[in-house]
Design an enzyme around this catalytic site. Structure first.
Site, PDB file in Angstrom:
ATOM      1  N   GLU A   1       9.834  16.030  15.059  1.00  0.00           N
ATOM      2  CA  GLU A   1       9.986  15.732  13.717  1.00  0.00           C
ATOM      3  C   GLU A   1       9.020  17.191  12.368  1.00  0.00           C
ATOM      4  O   GLU A   1       8.023  16.274  12.367  1.00  0.00           O
ATOM      5  CB  GLU A   1       9.488  14.347  13.289  1.00  0.00           C
ATOM      6  CG  GLU A   1      10.572  14.023  11.667  1.00  0.00           C
ATOM      7  CD  GLU A   1      10.104  12.355  11.236  1.00  0.00           C
ATOM      8  OE1 GLU A   1       8.548  12.806  11.420  1.00  0.00           O
ATOM      9  OE2 GLU A   1      10.533  12.139  10.773  1.00  0.00           O
TER      10      GLU A   1
ATOM     11  N   LYS B   1       0.898  -1.257  -0.084  1.00  0.00           N
ATOM     12  CA  LYS B   1      -0.515  -0.173   0.148  1.00  0.00           C
ATOM     13  C   LYS B   1       1.096   1.108   0.289  1.00  0.00           C
ATOM     14  O   LYS B   1       1.309   1.704   1.200  1.00  0.00           O
ATOM     15  CB  LYS B   1      -1.337   0.108   1.021  1.00  0.00           C
ATOM     16  CG  LYS B   1      -1.905   0.948   1.417  1.00  0.00           C
ATOM     17  CD  LYS B   1      -2.415   1.113   2.198  1.00  0.00           C
ATOM     18  CE  LYS B   1      -1.685   2.747   2.941  1.00  0.00           C
ATOM     19  NZ  LYS B   1      -2.210   3.816   2.227  1.00  0.00           N
TER      20      LYS B   1
ATOM     21  N   CYS C   1      13.657  10.927   5.867  1.00  0.00           N
ATOM     22  CA  CYS C   1      13.400  10.584   7.669  1.00  0.00           C
ATOM     23  C   CYS C   1      14.519  10.667   8.599  1.00  0.00           C
ATOM     24  O   CYS C   1      14.548  11.006   9.625  1.00  0.00           O
ATOM     25  CB  CYS C   1      13.300   8.812   7.761  1.00  0.00           C
ATOM     26  SG  CYS C   1      14.133   8.018   6.690  1.00  0.00           S
TER      27      CYS C   1
ATOM     28  N   GLU D   1      10.102   1.201  10.358  1.00  0.00           N
ATOM     29  CA  GLU D   1      11.372   2.297  10.290  1.00  0.00           C
ATOM     30  C   GLU D   1      10.459   3.561  10.460  1.00  0.00           C
ATOM     31  O   GLU D   1       9.018   3.736   9.703  1.00  0.00           O
ATOM     32  CB  GLU D   1      11.540   2.266   8.385  1.00  0.00           C
ATOM     33  CG  GLU D   1      12.205   0.838   8.527  1.00  0.00           C
ATOM     34  CD  GLU D   1      13.493   0.433   8.750  1.00  0.00           C
ATOM     35  OE1 GLU D   1      13.736   2.328   9.281  1.00  0.00           O
ATOM     36  OE2 GLU D   1      14.405  -0.429   8.634  1.00  0.00           O
TER      37      GLU D   1
END
Ligand code: NAD
Length: 500
Positions: free
Chosen positions: A394, A184, A293, A259
């Protein structure tokens, strides 16, 4: 660096469908995608209903339990993956353009990503034909071997920042090991992954081995993570969603790899060439407009060079050419979506209201070619405190904070002072210090005097809340296999544990 293209040549105004059990099909609804470079409608994409998600899961289950793929030899699977890698190379210009139009990042980055994706398939094609198991010397009359077997049906949920590359990181080891997949992509950036499915279909991958379902997380991702027909879930995305995935996976205790996000430090000592450090700092934070990331989103700089470092970063940041990713000379593209633009601008306001000093940027660039696009200027905050939200959270945009340190111990404390532990770097000319500091950084991916080098051969993943497990390298293949010990008794005699 790969060559740059001229003008867009691909046609994205076409049908973009689901791929289930080897057939392309419409969804129950359609999603309008927008070009991040100008905010205009780009393409309409099929979205799956619950029955289609279930059909995809069952197709993958059937392909694993009864289909040919898991029963091929490793060499046969490898040969398919080598062909796939070559096809990605052949179609790299088209795929890169699709990625740029959909995701926004400059062509020089998407061209690099396509080459990286092809090489990821090559790496796992090569690896899976090498010895994977062990034999052990157990007491006679047994011979024992330890073998690796595919886990089964793998749900794979990926984000929008590296759409095709993330698909490669998931599919390559999974397929090499003999698993079947339900992939997905992000609802924002599905186009290159659908194009990949078309390439897989051209190469006649057996039906149901890879299924591509499209749609948002709660409606399409969540049921995959919950399904008891799925044996493993591999997720890349935010910490918040990662926790939901881990909870959903409890239904059948499926294997989970996560992750997740980061807030990675780049520590700069005063014995390192300042201009070179600044150059790396720009690369660390501004690649893909900070939507990486492992982005170096916290500069931790020695007090004696702090002011000069900021001055030079400001000068260089102002020169960065922000523009549509499709323009060959663009150095920084737009953010992926209107939502991400809103998020980044909100964080800039948070930084200001927390009392940080906005050194440069914080606004949107103006100009005819930028009109309607999701652009933000490269942004630097100084005078920050460790507890500020712009230091801890973040942002996933082109916003960097600069923290000042006095000594090595303080640098390490600052570097480790968040919930994340994905990546980190240290810049110094002192080899002993480099080794001490990099060993002290609690992160899965570290660099000394460098940033962002990523290798298919090396494990990728984080400490702390940056995730569970590792992708890439031999570890990435391990994560798609179960370990089995096979003990063979060469001389079966009664045990007589209980009286005969
Ligand atoms: P996200 O968590 O919002 O979404 C990621 C994927 O999960 C998307 O496909 C989304 O549709 C799906 N999803 C959302 N809610 C779900 C749910 N309840 N159940 C199942 N699936 C669901 O992340 P994003 O905004 O797409 O991507 C940015 C994040 O990804 C950042 O935090 C970034 O650090 C992280 N990321 C990590 C790595 C890494 O290797 N560690 C790499 C790239 C991106």
């Amino acid at each position: 660096m790969a060559p740059t293209l001229a003008a867009p040549t691909v046609k994205v105004d076409r049908k973009w469908q689901l791929w289930i059990n080897g057939k392309f099909e419409d969804g129950v609804s359609e999603r309008q995608l927008f070009n991040p470079g100008n905010g205009k409608p780009l393409a309409k994409v099929a979205e799956a209903g619950p029955d289609q998600v279930e059909k995809a899961v069952k197709a993958a289950r059937n392909a694993f339990d009864h289909g040919p793929w898991p029963r091929l030899t490793a060499l046969e699977r490898a040969q398919f993956l080598f062909k796939l890698a070559d096809k990605i190379d052949e179609n790299a210009s088209e795929l890169a353009e699709i990625e740029t139009l959909n995701m926004g990042k400059p062509l020089r980055e998407t061209q690099y990503d396509m080459a990286d994706a092809a090489n990821c398939f090559r790496y796992y094609a090569g690896l899976v034909t090498k010895p994977l198991g062990q034999t052990v010397d157990v007491p006679a009359p047994s011979v024992t071997s330890i073998v690796r077997e595919p886990i089964g049906v793998c749900g794979q949920i990926i984000p929008w920042n590296y759409p095709l590359l993330m698909a490669a990181w998931k599919l390559a080891p999974a397929l090499a090991a003999g698993n079947t997949c339900i992939l997905k992509p992000s609802e924002y950036t599905p186009l290159s992954v659908i194009r990949l499915a078309e390439i897989l279909a051209e190469l006649e991958l057996p039906e149901g081995v890879v299924n591509v379902v499209l749609g948002d997380g709660p409606k399409v991702g969540q049921p995959i993570a919950e399904s008891i027909l799925v044996d493993k879930i591999a997720f890349t995305g935010s910490v918040k969603t990662g926790k939901l995935i881990a909870a959903a996976a409890l239904t059948n205790l499926k294997k989970v790899t996560l992750e997740l996000g980061g807030k990675s430090p780049m520590v700069v000592f005063d014995d390192f060439n300042l201009d070179t450090a600044v150059d790396y700092a720009l690369f660390a934070i501004y690649c893909n407009a900070g939507q990486v990331c492992s982005a170096g989103s916290r500069m931790i700089v020695h007090k004696s060079i702090h002011d000069q470092f900021i001055k030079k970063m400001i000068e260089r940041s102002k020169k960065i050419k922000v523009g549509p990713g499709i323009e060959p000379d663009t150095e920084m593209g737009p953010l992926v979506s209107a939502q991400q633009l809103k998020r980044v601008l909100e964080y800039i306001e948070i930084g200001k209201s927390e009392g940080a000093k906005l050194e440069v940027g914080g606004d949107q660039p103006q100009g005819e070619s930028l009109s309607g696009g999701f652009y933000v200027n490269p942004t630097i905050f100084s005078n920050v405190k460790p507890e500020m939200r712009i230091v801890q959270e973040e942002i996933f945009g082109q916003v960097v904070v600069v923290q000042k340190f006095d000594n090595e111990k303080e640098a390490i404390e600052l570097a480790n002072g968040t919930q994340f532990g994905l990546a980190g770097a240290v810049f110094t000319s002192d080899v002993s210090r480099a080794h001490r500091v990099v060993k002290a950084i609690k992160a899965g991916i570290t660099w000394v005097n460098g940033y962002h080098n990523t290798y298919n051969e090396c494990p990728w993943g984080g400490y702390k809340q940056s995730g569970w497990g590792r992708e890439l390298g031999t570890y990435g293949l391990d994560a798609y296999t179960e370990l089995k010990q096979i003990n063979i008794n060469l001389d079966p005699q009664p045990v007589n544990w209980f009286q005969p």
